[in-house]
Design a protein around this motif. Structure first.
Motif, PDB file in Angstrom:
ATOM      1  N   VAL A   1       0.824  -1.208   0.000  1.00 46.33           N
ATOM      2  CA  VAL A   1       0.000   0.000   0.000  1.00 46.33           C
ATOM      3  C   VAL A   1       0.861   1.262   0.000  1.00 46.33           C
ATOM      4  O   VAL A   1       1.981   1.274   0.510  1.00 46.33           O
ATOM      5  N   GLU A   2       0.306   2.302  -0.589  1.00 45.50           N
ATOM      6  CA  GLU A   2       0.826   3.659  -0.496  1.00 45.50           C
ATOM      7  C   GLU A   2      -0.373   4.585  -0.333  1.00 45.50           C
ATOM      8  O   GLU A   2      -1.506   4.191  -0.624  1.00 45.50           O
ATOM      9  N   PHE A   3      -0.134   5.814   0.135  1.00 39.46           N
ATOM     10  CA  PHE A   3      -1.230   6.723   0.429  1.00 39.46           C
ATOM     11  C   PHE A   3      -1.091   8.012  -0.378  1.00 39.46           C
ATOM     12  O   PHE A   3       0.011   8.539  -0.533  1.00 39.46           O
ATOM     13  N   ALA A   4      -2.215   8.487  -0.892  1.00 39.44           N
ATOM     14  CA  ALA A   4      -2.224   9.711  -1.687  1.00 39.44           C
ATOM     15  C   ALA A   4      -3.443  10.533  -1.319  1.00 39.44           C
ATOM     16  O   ALA A   4      -4.492   9.978  -0.948  1.00 39.44           O
ATOM     17  N   PHE A   5      -3.302  11.839  -1.418  1.00 36.84           N
ATOM     18  CA  PHE A   5      -4.446  12.712  -1.191  1.00 36.84           C
ATOM     19  C   PHE A   5      -5.100  13.007  -2.536  1.00 36.84           C
ATOM     20  O   PHE A   5      -4.457  13.475  -3.465  1.00 36.84           O
ATOM     21  N   TRP A   6      -6.388  12.684  -2.622  1.00 33.63           N
ATOM     22  CA  TRP A   6      -7.118  12.888  -3.870  1.00 33.63           C
ATOM     23  C   TRP A   6      -7.629  14.326  -3.922  1.00 33.63           C
ATOM     24  O   TRP A   6      -8.368  14.772  -3.062  1.00 33.63           O
ATOM     25  N   ASN A   7      -7.217  15.025  -4.959  1.00 35.43           N
ATOM     26  CA  ASN A   7      -7.660  16.396  -5.174  1.00 35.43           C
ATOM     27  C   ASN A   7      -8.587  16.413  -6.379  1.00 35.43           C
ATOM     28  O   ASN A   7      -8.253  15.876  -7.426  1.00 35.43           O
ATOM     29  N   GLU A   8      -9.750  17.030  -6.230  1.00 34.05           N
ATOM     30  CA  GLU A   8     -10.720  17.006  -7.318  1.00 34.05           C
ATOM     31  C   GLU A   8     -10.314  17.839  -8.518  1.00 34.05           C
ATOM     32  O   GLU A   8     -11.074  17.954  -9.463  1.00 34.05           O
ATOM     33  N   ALA A   9      -9.110  18.430  -8.460  1.00 32.68           N
ATOM     34  CA  ALA A   9      -8.619  19.110  -9.644  1.00 32.68           C
ATOM     35  C   ALA A   9      -8.150  18.084 -10.650  1.00 32.68           C
ATOM     36  O   ALA A   9      -7.063  18.163 -11.178  1.00 32.68           O
ATOM     37  N   GLU A  10      -8.924  17.070 -10.879  1.00 33.07           N
ATOM     38  CA  GLU A  10      -8.788  16.074 -11.942  1.00 33.07           C
ATOM     39  C   GLU A  10      -8.052  14.810 -11.580  1.00 33.07           C
ATOM     40  O   GLU A  10      -8.402  13.765 -12.032  1.00 33.07           O
ATOM     41  N   LEU A  11      -7.011  14.880 -10.768  1.00 33.06           N
ATOM     42  CA  LEU A  11      -6.296  13.637 -10.493  1.00 33.06           C
ATOM     43  C   LEU A  11      -5.710  13.667  -9.092  1.00 33.06           C
ATOM     44  O   LEU A  11      -5.715  14.681  -8.429  1.00 33.06           O
ATOM     45  N   ALA A  12      -5.243  12.521  -8.639  1.00 35.73           N
ATOM     46  CA  ALA A  12      -4.657  12.440  -7.305  1.00 35.73           C
ATOM     47  C   ALA A  12      -3.289  13.107  -7.312  1.00 35.73           C
ATOM     48  O   ALA A  12      -2.557  13.025  -8.281  1.00 35.73           O
ATOM     49  N   LEU A  13      -2.984  13.773  -6.207  1.00 38.31           N
ATOM     50  CA  LEU A  13      -1.665  14.337  -6.056  1.00 38.31           C
ATOM     51  C   LEU A  13      -0.631  13.219  -5.923  1.00 38.31           C
ATOM     52  O   LEU A  13      -0.975  12.083  -5.595  1.00 38.31           O
ATOM     53  N   PRO A  14       0.633  13.505  -6.156  1.00 39.22           N
ATOM     54  CA  PRO A  14       1.656  12.467  -5.992  1.00 39.22           C
ATOM     55  C   PRO A  14       1.594  11.837  -4.611  1.00 39.22           C
ATOM     56  O   PRO A  14       1.193  12.479  -3.633  1.00 39.22           O
ATOM     57  N   VAL A  15       1.981  10.584  -4.526  1.00 33.51           N
ATOM     58  CA  VAL A  15       1.940   9.874  -3.256  1.00 33.51           C
ATOM     59  C   VAL A  15       2.790  10.612  -2.218  1.00 33.51           C
ATOM     60  O   VAL A  15       3.926  10.972  -2.476  1.00 33.51           O
ATOM     61  N   SER A  16       2.194  10.792  -1.026  1.00 31.58           N
ATOM     62  CA  SER A  16       2.868  11.548   0.027  1.00 31.58           C
ATOM     63  C   SER A  16       3.621  10.659   1.000  1.00 31.58           C
ATOM     64  O   SER A  16       4.595  11.071   1.595  1.00 31.58           O
ATOM     65  N   CYS A  17       3.156   9.446   1.200  1.00 29.26           N
ATOM     66  CA  CYS A  17       3.844   8.557   2.129  1.00 29.26           C
ATOM     67  C   CYS A  17       3.414   7.141   1.855  1.00 29.26           C
ATOM     68  O   CYS A  17       2.462   6.904   1.120  1.00 29.26           O
ATOM     69  N   SER A  18       4.127   6.222   2.445  1.00 30.06           N
ATOM     70  CA  SER A  18       3.806   4.814   2.277  1.00 30.06           C
ATOM     71  C   SER A  18       3.758   4.156   3.640  1.00 30.06           C
ATOM     72  O   SER A  18       4.108   4.747   4.648  1.00 30.06           O
ATOM     73  N   ALA A  19       3.306   2.909   3.652  1.00 32.77           N
ATOM     74  CA  ALA A  19       3.177   2.192   4.919  1.00 32.77           C
ATOM     75  C   ALA A  19       4.545   1.999   5.565  1.00 32.77           C
ATOM     76  O   ALA A  19       5.555   1.907   4.881  1.00 32.77           O
TER      77      ALA A  19
END
Length: 242
Positions: free
Chosen positions: A224-242
């Motif tokens: 798994v990895e975690f990303a913040f989804w921004n409604e400006a069309e796509l998810a932002l780059p992954v910010s952190c991982s497990a």
């Protein structure tokens, strides 16, 4: 990797979108997997009776139709979007005291479990049906709302009992969960469309191996990895991982 949201509510409990609307909502955004996780509340407690009166909970009578609806939606989601839809629920033990409240996600479910069951029996029941268990929003969410802190208070006791703990719920990232060394996923806990703007989990599943079993296995093995989804069309780059 595929983008997943494994904590989503429909009109079968307290969500604003139907299961079919959720399929289109996520499918049009290119998600690879979602889990519909409507509430199962205790039937006889004060808060459970209130949830029942408001139709904010699944019941033994509505559960078969719920499963059928999710399975039918999953077939369309795969045909139309190549998106997996997993059946789940949120076992909701609610109390007037935050320290006594606990919510447990079951993902990949096929059988009813009553919310009156003990936490230990819930976890055994989920494992017996091949589902995964997730401790939902186990720490303070930072919002003025009832909190579910019981599982976090007992985290050492349950350290090996859950397949994952939510490291983010909606827009809030739980640093204390991230530092804990526990297995994790991030979800939106979506009830209405605006909540799509939140943390999500990217799962280590290739497009060629996509299946419900592969999704559950990725959570269990913490691919798994975690990303913040921004409604400006796509998810932002992954910010952190497990």
């Amino acid at each position: 990797m595929i983008m997943a949201d494994l904590h989503v509510h429909s009109t079968f409990s307290d969500g604003k979108l139907s299961v079919s609307e959720l399929v289109d909502f996520y499918g049009e955004r290119g998600f690879g997997c979602i889990a519909i996780t409507d509430h199962i509340c205790e039937e006889k407690s004060f808060l459970g009776l209130a949830a029942g009166a408001l139709k904010f909970t699944l019941t033994p009578d509505s559960f078969p139709q719920y499963l059928e609806t999710v399975h039918e939606a999953a077939e369309r989601a795969w045909r139309q979007y190549r998106m997996l839809v997993l059946p789940g629920y949120e076992l909701s033990k609610n109390s007037l005291f935050n320290s006594r409240s606990a919510h447990i996600l079951g993902i990949g479910v096929s059988e009813w479990i009553p919310a009156e069951s003990s936490i230990e029996d819930m976890l055994k029941g989920l494992r017996a049906q091949g589902a995964i268990s997730v401790a939902a929003h186990p720490v303070h969410t930072g919002k003025w709302e009832p909190q579910t802190l019981h599982l976090w208070d007992r985290r050492e006791e349950f350290r090996d009992a859950f397949d994952a703990w939510e490291v983010a719920s909606g827009p809030r990232f739980f640093d204390e969960v991230h530092r804990s060394g526990l297995p994790m996923i991030a979800t939106s806990d979506l009830h209405h469309p605006k909540q799509i703007q939140s943390w999500k989990t990217k799962l280590g599943v290739s497009r060629g191996e996509r299946s419900p079993e592969a999704i559950l296995d990725a959570v269990r093995k913490q691919r798994v990895e975690f990303a913040f989804w921004n409604e400006a069309e796509l998810a932002l780059p992954v910010s952190c991982s497990a």
